[in-house]
Motif scaffolding. Structure first.
Motif, PDB file in Angstrom:
ATOM      1  N   ILE A 151       5.835  18.349  33.291  1.00 52.50           N
ATOM      2  CA  ILE A 151       5.854  16.890  33.196  1.00 52.50           C
ATOM      3  C   ILE A 151       7.161  16.534  32.498  1.00 52.50           C
ATOM      4  O   ILE A 151       7.396  16.958  31.369  1.00 52.50           O
ATOM      5  N   GLY A 152       8.029  15.857  33.209  1.00 50.15           N
ATOM      6  CA  GLY A 152       9.359  15.564  32.678  1.00 50.15           C
ATOM      7  C   GLY A 152      10.113  16.859  32.484  1.00 50.15           C
ATOM      8  O   GLY A 152      10.187  17.696  33.377  1.00 50.15           O
ATOM      9  N   ASP A 153      10.644  17.072  31.288  1.00 56.25           N
ATOM     10  CA  ASP A 153      11.378  18.301  30.967  1.00 56.25           C
ATOM     11  C   ASP A 153      10.478  19.367  30.363  1.00 56.25           C
ATOM     12  O   ASP A 153      10.919  20.481  30.100  1.00 56.25           O
ATOM     13  N   ARG A 154       9.235  19.041  30.147  1.00 52.51           N
ATOM     14  CA  ARG A 154       8.323  19.943  29.435  1.00 52.51           C
ATOM     15  C   ARG A 154       7.474  20.754  30.412  1.00 52.51           C
ATOM     16  O   ARG A 154       6.758  20.207  31.239  1.00 52.51           O
ATOM     17  N   LEU A 155       7.571  22.082  30.301  1.00 53.19           N
ATOM     18  CA  LEU A 155       6.762  22.973  31.123  1.00 53.19           C
ATOM     19  C   LEU A 155       5.381  23.086  30.483  1.00 53.19           C
ATOM     20  O   LEU A 155       5.247  23.511  29.339  1.00 53.19           O
ATOM     21  N   LEU A 156       4.348  22.658  31.224  1.00 51.82           N
ATOM     22  CA  LEU A 156       2.986  22.727  30.706  1.00 51.82           C
ATOM     23  C   LEU A 156       2.388  24.116  30.899  1.00 51.82           C
ATOM     24  O   LEU A 156       1.643  24.611  30.056  1.00 51.82           O
ATOM     25  N   ARG A 157       2.715  24.721  32.054  1.00 51.98           N
ATOM     26  CA  ARG A 157       2.212  26.063  32.346  1.00 51.98           C
ATOM     27  C   ARG A 157       3.152  26.719  33.343  1.00 51.98           C
ATOM     28  O   ARG A 157       3.564  26.103  34.326  1.00 51.98           O
ATOM     29  N   ALA A 158       3.506  27.969  33.079  1.00 53.67           N
ATOM     30  CA  ALA A 158       4.360  28.711  33.998  1.00 53.67           C
ATOM     31  C   ALA A 158       3.546  29.133  35.216  1.00 53.67           C
ATOM     32  O   ALA A 158       2.342  29.366  35.127  1.00 53.67           O
ATOM     33  N   ALA A 159       4.210  29.211  36.360  1.00 48.00           N
ATOM     34  CA  ALA A 159       3.551  29.660  37.585  1.00 48.00           C
ATOM     35  C   ALA A 159       3.417  31.187  37.550  1.00 48.00           C
ATOM     36  O   ALA A 159       4.352  31.887  37.179  1.00 48.00           O
ATOM     37  N   GLN A 160       2.250  31.677  37.928  1.00 47.27           N
ATOM     38  CA  GLN A 160       2.054  33.131  38.053  1.00 47.27           C
ATOM     39  C   GLN A 160       2.464  33.502  39.466  1.00 47.27           C
ATOM     40  O   GLN A 160       1.935  32.961  40.438  1.00 47.27           O
ATOM     41  N   VAL A 161       3.408  34.453  39.565  1.00 45.32           N
ATOM     42  CA  VAL A 161       3.965  34.791  40.872  1.00 45.32           C
ATOM     43  C   VAL A 161       4.084  36.296  41.045  1.00 45.32           C
ATOM     44  O   VAL A 161       4.119  37.061  40.084  1.00 45.32           O
ATOM     45  N   ILE A 162       4.170  36.676  42.318  1.00 50.38           N
ATOM     46  CA  ILE A 162       4.516  38.046  42.689  1.00 50.38           C
ATOM     47  C   ILE A 162       5.957  37.958  43.188  1.00 50.38           C
ATOM     48  O   ILE A 162       6.291  37.126  44.036  1.00 50.38           O
ATOM     49  N   VAL A 163       6.792  38.819  42.626  1.00 51.48           N
ATOM     50  CA  VAL A 163       8.217  38.777  42.920  1.00 51.48           C
ATOM     51  C   VAL A 163       8.540  39.847  43.972  1.00 51.48           C
ATOM     52  O   VAL A 163       8.046  40.978  43.894  1.00 51.48           O
ATOM     53  N   SER A 164       9.404  39.471  44.893  1.00 51.24           N
ATOM     54  CA  SER A 164       9.819  40.402  45.937  1.00 51.24           C
ATOM     55  C   SER A 164      10.834  41.395  45.388  1.00 51.24           C
ATOM     56  O   SER A 164      11.731  41.034  44.621  1.00 51.24           O
ATOM     57  N   SER A 165      10.683  42.650  45.803  1.00 50.39           N
ATOM     58  CA  SER A 165      11.664  43.681  45.444  1.00 50.39           C
ATOM     59  C   SER A 165      12.587  43.939  46.629  1.00 50.39           C
ATOM     60  O   SER A 165      13.356  44.890  46.613  1.00 50.39           O
ATOM     61  N   GLY A 166      12.490  43.111  47.640  1.00 46.57           N
ATOM     62  CA  GLY A 166      13.316  43.271  48.836  1.00 46.57           C
ATOM     63  C   GLY A 166      12.621  44.169  49.838  1.00 46.57           C
ATOM     64  O   GLY A 166      11.467  44.569  49.664  1.00 46.57           O
ATOM     65  N   SER A 167      13.325  44.484  50.925  1.00 47.27           N
ATOM     66  CA  SER A 167      12.705  45.357  51.944  1.00 47.27           C
ATOM     67  C   SER A 167      12.679  46.788  51.452  1.00 47.27           C
ATOM     68  O   SER A 167      13.502  47.209  50.670  1.00 47.27           O
ATOM     69  N   GLU A 168      11.695  47.511  51.947  1.00 48.04           N
ATOM     70  CA  GLU A 168      11.479  48.898  51.494  1.00 48.04           C
ATOM     71  C   GLU A 168      12.587  49.812  51.935  1.00 48.04           C
ATOM     72  O   GLU A 168      13.108  49.922  52.880  1.00 48.04           O
TER      73      GLU A 168
END
Length: 168
Positions: A151-168
């Protein structure tokens, strides 16, 4: 014996001494009007600073309360998101209510954080896992497990994500 003597001798200055003191002050450059004007300027500036501080504090308190209220609604927003992903909120009265709620919160400044394909940002994302992906380049969000909110500049909660390591 006079009343002044009985009362302890109240002393009064003669008019000549008062006039002499006033002349001496005028000669030295003292001006009562200038002193009063300076006092008025100082008090006016202090009052303006006070008003600005109160307005700023009021605004920040309003944003804090708004953020706290929205934080309490996050489980509801998560349920709506989960129902939408499961295909349970395609149409009907509940889909309409969910859209209205999200619209009202967006009007209040709520932004969803975390989208597939954007670069991973540790300030906005909480990486819970890393996995290979041919479609998503390395160090980018591959899957959003749980949306984050700002909300505005304030992060209320970080998004939980799975990050890509690129192609195998």
């Amino acid at each position: 014996m006079g009343l002044d003597e009985v009362a302890g001798g109240v002393e009064t200055e003669p008019a000549e001494r008062i006039e002499a003191a006033e002349e001496m002050l005028e000669e030295s450059g003292y001006s009562r009007e200038a002193e009063l004007e300076e006092d008025l300027r100082r008090v006016t500036a202090e009052y303006q600073n006070y008003r600005r501080r109160v307005d700023r504090d009021r605004s920040s308190e309003k944003e804090r309360v708004k953020g706290q209220f929205i934080s309490e609604l996050m489980p509801v927003l998560d349920d709506i998101s989960g129902a939408r992903q499961a295909g349970e909120l395609q149409e009907g009265p509940f889909a309409h209510i969910a859209e209205r709620l999200e619209t009202v919160l967006a009007q209040q400044g709520l932004e969803r954080v975390g989208e597939v394909g954007i670069p991973f940002d540790p300030n906005e994302h909480e990486a819970i896992m890393q996995q290979a992906s041919d479609e998503i380049e390395a160090e980018h969000v591959a899957v959003v497990v749980r949306s984050g909110y700002r909300i505005g500049d304030r992060l209320l909660r970080a998004a939980q994500v799975i990050v890509s390591s690129g192609s195998e």
